[in-house]
Design a protein around this motif. Structure first.
Motif, PDB file in Angstrom:
ATOM      1  N   HIS A  53       1.033  -1.122   0.055  1.00 38.73           N
ATOM      2  CA  HIS A  53       0.007   0.040  -0.069  1.00 38.73           C
ATOM      3  C   HIS A  53       0.988   1.207  -0.119  1.00 38.73           C
ATOM      4  CE1 HIS A  53      -3.780  -2.184   1.705  1.00 38.73           C
ATOM      5  NE2 HIS A  53      -3.451  -2.619   0.519  1.00 38.73           N
ATOM      6  N   GLU A  57       1.209   4.158  -3.210  1.00 41.37           N
ATOM      7  CA  GLU A  57       0.939   5.652  -3.079  1.00 41.37           C
ATOM      8  C   GLU A  57       2.167   6.178  -3.465  1.00 41.37           C
ATOM      9  OE1 GLU A  57      -0.097   5.794   1.371  1.00 41.37           O
ATOM     10  OE2 GLU A  57      -2.206   5.073   0.684  1.00 41.37           O
ATOM     11  N   SER A  79      -9.634  -2.077  -7.211  1.00 39.72           N
ATOM     12  CA  SER A  79      -9.335  -3.001  -6.076  1.00 39.72           C
ATOM     13  C   SER A  79     -10.814  -3.911  -6.405  1.00 39.72           C
ATOM     14  CB  SER A  79      -9.502  -2.909  -4.778  1.00 39.72           C
ATOM     15  OG  SER A  79      -9.411  -3.747  -3.829  1.00 39.72           O
ATOM     16  N   ASN A  81     -12.207  -5.164  -3.813  1.00 36.21           N
ATOM     17  CA  ASN A  81     -12.700  -4.578  -2.622  1.00 36.21           C
ATOM     18  C   ASN A  81     -13.243  -3.296  -2.576  1.00 36.21           C
ATOM     19  OD1 ASN A  81     -13.041  -3.322  -0.039  1.00 36.21           O
ATOM     20  ND2 ASN A  81     -11.392  -4.978   0.839  1.00 36.21           N
ATOM     21  N   THR A  82     -14.665  -3.013  -2.814  1.00 41.08           N
ATOM     22  CA  THR A  82     -15.088  -1.782  -3.163  1.00 41.08           C
ATOM     23  C   THR A  82     -14.308  -0.486  -1.906  1.00 41.08           C
ATOM     24  OG1 THR A  82     -16.931  -2.700  -3.999  1.00 41.08           O
ATOM     25  CG2 THR A  82     -17.026  -0.374  -3.527  1.00 41.08           C
ATOM     26  N   ALA A  83     -14.345  -1.150  -0.901  1.00 39.11           N
ATOM     27  CA  ALA A  83     -13.850  -0.143   0.337  1.00 39.11           C
ATOM     28  C   ALA A  83     -12.485   0.134  -0.025  1.00 39.11           C
ATOM     29  CB  ALA A  83     -14.027  -0.715   1.767  1.00 39.11           C
ATOM     30  N   GLU A  84     -11.641  -0.926  -0.373  1.00 39.18           N
ATOM     31  CA  GLU A  84     -10.093  -0.561  -0.659  1.00 39.18           C
ATOM     32  C   GLU A  84     -10.216   0.349  -1.910  1.00 39.18           C
ATOM     33  OE1 GLU A  84      -6.109  -0.702  -0.614  1.00 39.18           O
ATOM     34  OE2 GLU A  84      -7.636  -0.854   0.966  1.00 39.18           O
ATOM     35  N   ARG A  87     -10.672   3.845  -0.790  1.00 42.29           N
ATOM     36  CA  ARG A  87      -9.560   4.480  -0.108  1.00 42.29           C
ATOM     37  C   ARG A  87      -8.393   4.946  -1.053  1.00 42.29           C
ATOM     38  NH1 ARG A  87      -4.601   3.699   1.606  1.00 42.29           N
ATOM     39  NH2 ARG A  87      -4.230   1.830   0.280  1.00 42.29           N
ATOM     40  N   LEU A  88      -8.199   4.037  -2.262  1.00 44.52           N
ATOM     41  CA  LEU A  88      -6.975   4.463  -3.229  1.00 44.52           C
ATOM     42  C   LEU A  88      -7.468   5.673  -3.994  1.00 44.52           C
ATOM     43  CD1 LEU A  88      -6.234   0.699  -4.296  1.00 44.52           C
ATOM     44  CD2 LEU A  88      -4.483   2.349  -3.110  1.00 44.52           C
TER      45      LEU A  88
END
Length: 292
Positions: A53, A57, A79, A81-84, A87-88
């Protein structure tokens, strides 16, 4: 239209197991000097799957810093993973990216409604131009034109698609279904010119890592409607497209850049260097183009 023309899916140089920041910055400068119209860090070609991660970044930050507003930066931030992904994308926005490239959720195999809800959730969470990346050959799911049209209508920040199905009929349906200002970017060097001939707006390219001038010239010619000139370049570099996919991307393009003296020949497991015979075949193709 923010994202158009030749955009490079940048490799991530490594040296002794860590990001080679000096080589990366030099690559970015060279790309821009050679006429490339946009940069895409942290995609498949950038080995995003094996970046931590923190590294992910940092690669985005370096690209934005070095580009310094000279060309748009479309940061890889997807991702399964929708939440990830949210975040990105939020990080990309705060870092100053011009947009985020979002691969369809791989392995999960969501339905079309699931894809709509995934991208909708990201668009609601972060106000940044978003470009879904449709590559069923890697992800196992296909983002269909009707779903894209629905997303473009309901979420104005979904401004384009990186289309890597190689299916001209699907691309035509996308053009017909989506708003006029929607960006249809080829995700496949082989089919970039055919896609632009039916209304595509550009290309996110692997081959432009090694010949940014040629890929940029081809896209600019096509955008002007000069398909005679565009076809000439397309055929001139077609063997380079094949060479970049002799084995799994980005193994050949990183090998080519190393042979050209632009970075170390280093990648991360599970990617592995080319066999000697393949590397020598690649060297021969590069020599024929005057690149080594």
């Amino acid at each position: 239209m923010l994202f158009h023309g030749a955009m490079t899916a940048l490799v991530t140089p490594f040296k002794n197991g860590v990001i080679d920041e000096e080589a990366y910055r030099k690559l970015i400068d060279w790309q821009i000097e050679q006429g490339i119209q946009g940069l895409v860090p942290c995609g498949t070609t950038g080995e995003s799957a094996t970046l931590t991660h923190e590294e992910h970044e940092r690669v985005i930050e370096i690209c934005i810093e070095q580009a310094a507003g000279r060309v748009p930066v479309l940061a890889g931030a997807g991702s399964n993973n929708t939440a990830e992904a949210i975040r990105l994308v939020r990080f990309a926005k705060n870092a100053g990216a011009d947009g985020a490239l979002l691969i369809t959720p791989y392995y999960n195999k969501p339905t079309q409604e699931g894809l709509y809800q995934h991208y909708g959730a990201i668009a609601r969470a972060v106000d940044l131009p978003l470009v879904p990346y449709n590559v069923p050959g890697r992800t196992g799911c296909n983002l269909l034109p009707a779903t894209l049209a629905r997303l473009a209508k309901d979420f104005p920040t979904i401004v384009g698609v990186k289309e890597a199905t190689g299916d001209m009929a699907q691309a035509s349906l996308t053009i017909e279904s989506c708003p006029k200002e929607f960006s249809l970017l080829s995700g496949d060097d082989f089919t970039a010119l055919p896609l632009m001939s039916i209304g595509g707006t550009g290309l996110i390219s692997v081959t432009s890592n090694i010949v940014p001038d040629k890929v940029s010239q081809m896209c600019k010619a096509a955008a002007k409607g000069d398909f005679t000139a565009a076809r000439k370049i397309h055929h001139e570099i077609f063997d380079l497209h094949h060479a970049m996919f002799m084995v799994t991307n980005p193994i050949p393009v990183k090998t080519a850049l190393a042979l050209m003296g632009r970075m170390d020949m280093e990648m991360r497991l599970p990617l592995w260097p080319m066999q000697d015979a393949d590397r020598e075949k690649l060297r021969g193709i590069l020599q024929a183009h005057g690149l080594v």
